[in-house]
Design a protein around this motif. Structure first.
Motif, PDB file in Angstrom:
ATOM      1  N   ASN A  66      46.516  53.096  48.169  1.00  0.00           N
ATOM      2  CA  ASN A  66      46.845  51.919  48.964  1.00  0.00           C
ATOM      3  C   ASN A  66      45.670  51.534  49.854  1.00  0.00           C
ATOM      4  OD1 ASN A  66      49.141  50.066  49.648  1.00  0.00           O
ATOM      5  ND2 ASN A  66      48.652  50.783  51.703  1.00  0.00           N
ATOM      6  N   ALA A  67      45.354  50.255  49.892  1.00  0.00           N
ATOM      7  CA  ALA A  67      44.348  49.710  50.800  1.00  0.00           C
ATOM      8  C   ALA A  67      45.059  48.777  51.754  1.00  0.00           C
ATOM      9  CB  ALA A  67      43.261  48.956  50.019  1.00  0.00           C
ATOM     10  N   THR A  68      45.031  49.094  53.039  1.00  0.00           N
ATOM     11  CA  THR A  68      45.738  48.281  54.016  1.00  0.00           C
ATOM     12  C   THR A  68      44.928  47.036  54.370  1.00  0.00           C
ATOM     13  OG1 THR A  68      44.758  49.547  55.836  1.00  0.00           O
ATOM     14  CG2 THR A  68      46.889  50.295  54.998  1.00  0.00           C
ATOM     15  N   TYR A  69      45.581  46.076  54.997  1.00  0.00           N
ATOM     16  CA  TYR A  69      44.901  44.875  55.480  1.00  0.00           C
ATOM     17  C   TYR A  69      43.821  45.290  56.475  1.00  0.00           C
ATOM     18  CZ  TYR A  69      44.280  40.288  57.621  1.00  0.00           C
ATOM     19  OH  TYR A  69      43.742  39.116  58.081  1.00  0.00           O
ATOM     20  N   PRO A  70      42.599  44.736  56.418  1.00  0.00           N
ATOM     21  CA  PRO A  70      42.112  43.657  55.547  1.00  0.00           C
ATOM     22  C   PRO A  70      41.158  44.169  54.464  1.00  0.00           C
ATOM     23  CG  PRO A  70      40.719  43.815  57.477  1.00  0.00           C
ATOM     24  CD  PRO A  70      41.646  44.994  57.519  1.00  0.00           C
ATOM     25  N   LEU A  71      41.483  45.285  53.848  1.00  0.00           N
ATOM     26  CA  LEU A  71      40.552  45.933  52.928  1.00  0.00           C
ATOM     27  C   LEU A  71      40.608  45.404  51.503  1.00  0.00           C
ATOM     28  CD1 LEU A  71      40.831  49.654  54.108  1.00  0.00           C
ATOM     29  CD2 LEU A  71      39.052  47.981  54.648  1.00  0.00           C
ATOM     30  N   ALA A  72      41.417  44.380  51.253  1.00  0.00           N
ATOM     31  CA  ALA A  72      41.509  43.821  49.892  1.00  0.00           C
ATOM     32  C   ALA A  72      41.367  42.300  49.932  1.00  0.00           C
ATOM     33  CB  ALA A  72      42.829  44.211  49.240  1.00  0.00           C
ATOM     34  N   ASP A  73      40.803  41.776  48.853  1.00  0.00           N
ATOM     35  CA  ASP A  73      40.635  40.326  48.716  1.00  0.00           C
ATOM     36  C   ASP A  73      41.179  39.878  47.368  1.00  0.00           C
ATOM     37  OD1 ASP A  73      39.158  39.692  51.165  1.00  0.00           O
ATOM     38  OD2 ASP A  73      37.573  40.916  50.283  1.00  0.00           O
ATOM     39  N   LEU A  74      41.803  38.723  47.382  1.00  0.00           N
ATOM     40  CA  LEU A  74      42.298  38.094  46.149  1.00  0.00           C
ATOM     41  C   LEU A  74      41.488  36.831  45.902  1.00  0.00           C
ATOM     42  CD1 LEU A  74      44.595  37.777  43.928  1.00  0.00           C
ATOM     43  CD2 LEU A  74      45.761  36.343  45.619  1.00  0.00           C
ATOM     44  N   TYR A  75      41.020  36.675  44.661  1.00  0.00           N
ATOM     45  CA  TYR A  75      40.310  35.457  44.260  1.00  0.00           C
ATOM     46  C   TYR A  75      40.899  34.959  42.947  1.00  0.00           C
ATOM     47  CZ  TYR A  75      36.809  32.301  42.384  1.00  0.00           C
ATOM     48  OH  TYR A  75      36.193  31.193  41.846  1.00  0.00           O
ATOM     49  N   VAL A  76      41.185  33.674  42.892  1.00  0.00           N
ATOM     50  CA  VAL A  76      41.746  33.096  41.668  1.00  0.00           C
ATOM     51  C   VAL A  76      41.104  31.729  41.408  1.00  0.00           C
ATOM     52  CG1 VAL A  76      43.853  32.539  40.393  1.00  0.00           C
ATOM     53  CG2 VAL A  76      43.977  34.118  42.333  1.00  0.00           C
ATOM     54  N   ASP A  77      40.728  31.502  40.165  1.00  0.00           N
ATOM     55  CA  ASP A  77      40.421  30.150  39.714  1.00  0.00           C
ATOM     56  C   ASP A  77      41.054  29.986  38.332  1.00  0.00           C
ATOM     57  OD1 ASP A  77      38.651  31.192  37.747  1.00  0.00           O
ATOM     58  OD2 ASP A  77      36.948  31.062  39.094  1.00  0.00           O
ATOM     59  N   LYS A  78      40.711  28.949  37.623  1.00  0.00           N
ATOM     60  CA  LYS A  78      41.379  28.664  36.351  1.00  0.00           C
ATOM     61  C   LYS A  78      41.133  29.744  35.307  1.00  0.00           C
ATOM     62  CE  LYS A  78      42.040  24.974  32.957  1.00  0.00           C
ATOM     63  NZ  LYS A  78      41.632  23.619  32.514  1.00  0.00           N
ATOM     64  N   LYS A  79      39.991  30.426  35.394  1.00  0.00           N
ATOM     65  CA  LYS A  79      39.593  31.369  34.347  1.00  0.00           C
ATOM     66  C   LYS A  79      39.786  32.834  34.709  1.00  0.00           C
ATOM     67  CE  LYS A  79      37.984  28.304  31.392  1.00  0.00           C
ATOM     68  NZ  LYS A  79      38.601  28.127  30.051  1.00  0.00           N
ATOM     69  N   ILE A  80      39.960  33.155  35.997  1.00  0.00           N
ATOM     70  CA  ILE A  80      39.925  34.570  36.386  1.00  0.00           C
ATOM     71  C   ILE A  80      40.770  34.829  37.623  1.00  0.00           C
ATOM     72  CG2 ILE A  80      37.919  34.415  37.937  1.00  0.00           C
ATOM     73  CD1 ILE A  80      36.871  36.979  36.615  1.00  0.00           C
ATOM     74  N   LEU A  81      41.328  36.022  37.690  1.00  0.00           N
ATOM     75  CA  LEU A  81      42.012  36.511  38.889  1.00  0.00           C
ATOM     76  C   LEU A  81      41.408  37.865  39.229  1.00  0.00           C
ATOM     77  CD1 LEU A  81      45.790  36.465  39.743  1.00  0.00           C
ATOM     78  CD2 LEU A  81      44.478  38.565  40.037  1.00  0.00           C
ATOM     79  N   LYS A  82      40.912  38.006  40.464  1.00  0.00           N
ATOM     80  CA  LYS A  82      40.288  39.255  40.895  1.00  0.00           C
ATOM     81  C   LYS A  82      41.032  39.820  42.105  1.00  0.00           C
ATOM     82  CE  LYS A  82      35.584  37.643  39.788  1.00  0.00           C
ATOM     83  NZ  LYS A  82      34.236  37.403  40.363  1.00  0.00           N
ATOM     84  N   ILE A  83      41.236  41.121  42.076  1.00  0.00           N
ATOM     85  CA  ILE A  83      41.694  41.841  43.256  1.00  0.00           C
ATOM     86  C   ILE A  83      40.630  42.880  43.577  1.00  0.00           C
ATOM     87  CG2 ILE A  83      43.401  43.422  44.218  1.00  0.00           C
ATOM     88  CD1 ILE A  83      45.533  42.061  42.596  1.00  0.00           C
ATOM     89  N   ASN A  84      39.964  42.693  44.707  1.00  0.00           N
ATOM     90  CA  ASN A  84      38.947  43.641  45.134  1.00  0.00           C
ATOM     91  C   ASN A  84      39.508  44.445  46.295  1.00  0.00           C
ATOM     92  OD1 ASN A  84      36.776  45.108  46.022  1.00  0.00           O
ATOM     93  ND2 ASN A  84      35.368  43.377  46.148  1.00  0.00           N
ATOM     94  N   ALA A  85      39.941  45.681  45.990  1.00  0.00           N
ATOM     95  CA  ALA A  85      40.470  46.578  47.020  1.00  0.00           C
ATOM     96  C   ALA A  85      39.453  47.657  47.345  1.00  0.00           C
ATOM     97  CB  ALA A  85      41.791  47.196  46.554  1.00  0.00           C
TER      98      ALA A  85
END
Length: 229
Positions: free
Chosen positions: A19-38
Motif C-alpha cells: 500500500n502507498a498512502t496519499y500522496p505517494l501515488a499518481d494516476l495519469y490517463v489519456d486516450k491511449k494509456i492509463l498509468k498508476i505510479n505508486a
C-alpha cells in the motif's frame, strides 16, 4: 486535474498487499494509456484493451475509497486500487471523458512495444536481485545489534548500535546515489524505469533516514556523556 484529453490525479494506491498512502501515488490517463505510479510499490501501465472494467471501491467511505482496476495483465497483481479523496464515481467519469475506455483497438502499434515490455517485467520497479540484497543486508545488520543485546551479550544500554546505524546509513546513501547517479539508477532499476518512477519514495527515505541517523547520533552522544560523567 484535467487538461484537454489528459486526466491526472494524486492519491494513494494498493497493489496486492502493498500500500502507498496519499500522496505517494499518481494516476495519469489519456486516450491511449492509463498509468498508476505508486513509486516503489509499483508502476503499472495499461492500454485500453488491457482493462476489463473500472469500478468504485469503498472500503471506508471518505477515508479509504477509490477505484478498482480490473485488468488482464498476467504479470500484474490482480488487486489494483487507486485511493482518492474525490468521489470515485467522479474519477471514473473523468477517465471516461478522456476516451480511454472507448479505444479498444486490438491491433499492435509501434508505441505499444515499450508498454508491453514494462508489463512483462511486472509492476515492481527495482530489480529482484537488488531487492533481495537490501532485504538480506538490512536484516543481518539489525540482527548484529538486537541479538547480542537481548541475549545480554552486549554491555550497551541500547540495542541501537553499529548495525542499526549502518542499516539506516545504507538506505540513506543508496537514496543519495539514486538521486544523483545515473549509473546507480541503471544498476538497481529495471530497464525502462527512471527516477520519476520512484522519486516520491526516495525523497521519503532520504527524510526519514536522515532524521533517524541524526537522532541516533544524538542518543549515542548523550549515552557517551552519561558514561563519561
Amino acid at each position: 486535474m484535467k487538461t484537454n484529453e489528459n486526466y491526472m490525479l494524486t492519491g494513494g494506491a494498493r497493489i496486492g498487499r502493498a500500500n502507498a498512502t496519499y500522496p505517494l501515488a499518481d494516476l495519469y490517463v489519456d486516450k491511449k494509456i492509463l498509468k498508476i505510479n505508486a513509486s516503489i510499490v509499483g508502476n503499472l501501465v495499461f492500454r485500453p484493451e488491457d482493462i476489463i472494467s473500472i469500478e468504485t471501491y469503498n472500503f471506508i467511505p471518505l477515508l479509504a475509497q477509490g477505484i478498482k482496476i480490473n485488468h488482464k495483465i498476467p504479470n500484474y497483481n490482480p488487486k489494483v486500487i487507486f485511493w482518492t479523496f474525490k468521489e470515485p464515481s467522479m474519477v471514473i467519469s473523468e477517465i471516461k471523458a478522456t476516451g480511454f475506455l472507448d479505444d479498444h483497438n486490438s491491433a499492435l502499434f509501434m508505441e505499444d512495444e515499450p508498454i508491453l515490455e514494462m508489463q512483462k517485467q511486472g509492476g515492481f520497479p527495482i530489480k529482484k536481485n537488488v531487492a533481495i540484497f537490501y532485504v538480506v543486508a538490512w536484516n543481518i545488520l539489525l540482527l548484529c545489534d538486537f541479538v547480542p543485546f537481548f541475549l545480554n551479550f552486549s554491555t550497551d544500554k541500547s540495542p541501537f548500535g553499529f548495525g542499526v546505524i549502518t542499516a539506516i546509513g545504507l538506505l540513506f546513501f543508496s537514496a543519495i546515489l539514486i538521486l544523483f547517479s545515473k549509473d546507480f539508477r541503471i544498476l538497481i532499476l529495471k530497464a525502462g524505469r527512471n527516477f520519476e518512477d520512484v522519486k516520491k519514495t526516495i525523497y521519503l527515505i532520504l527524510f526519514l533516514s536522515a532524521f533517524m541517523l541524526l537522532n541516533l547520533m544524538i542518543m549515542k552522544i548523550a549515552i557517551g556523556l552519561e558514561n563519561f560523567g
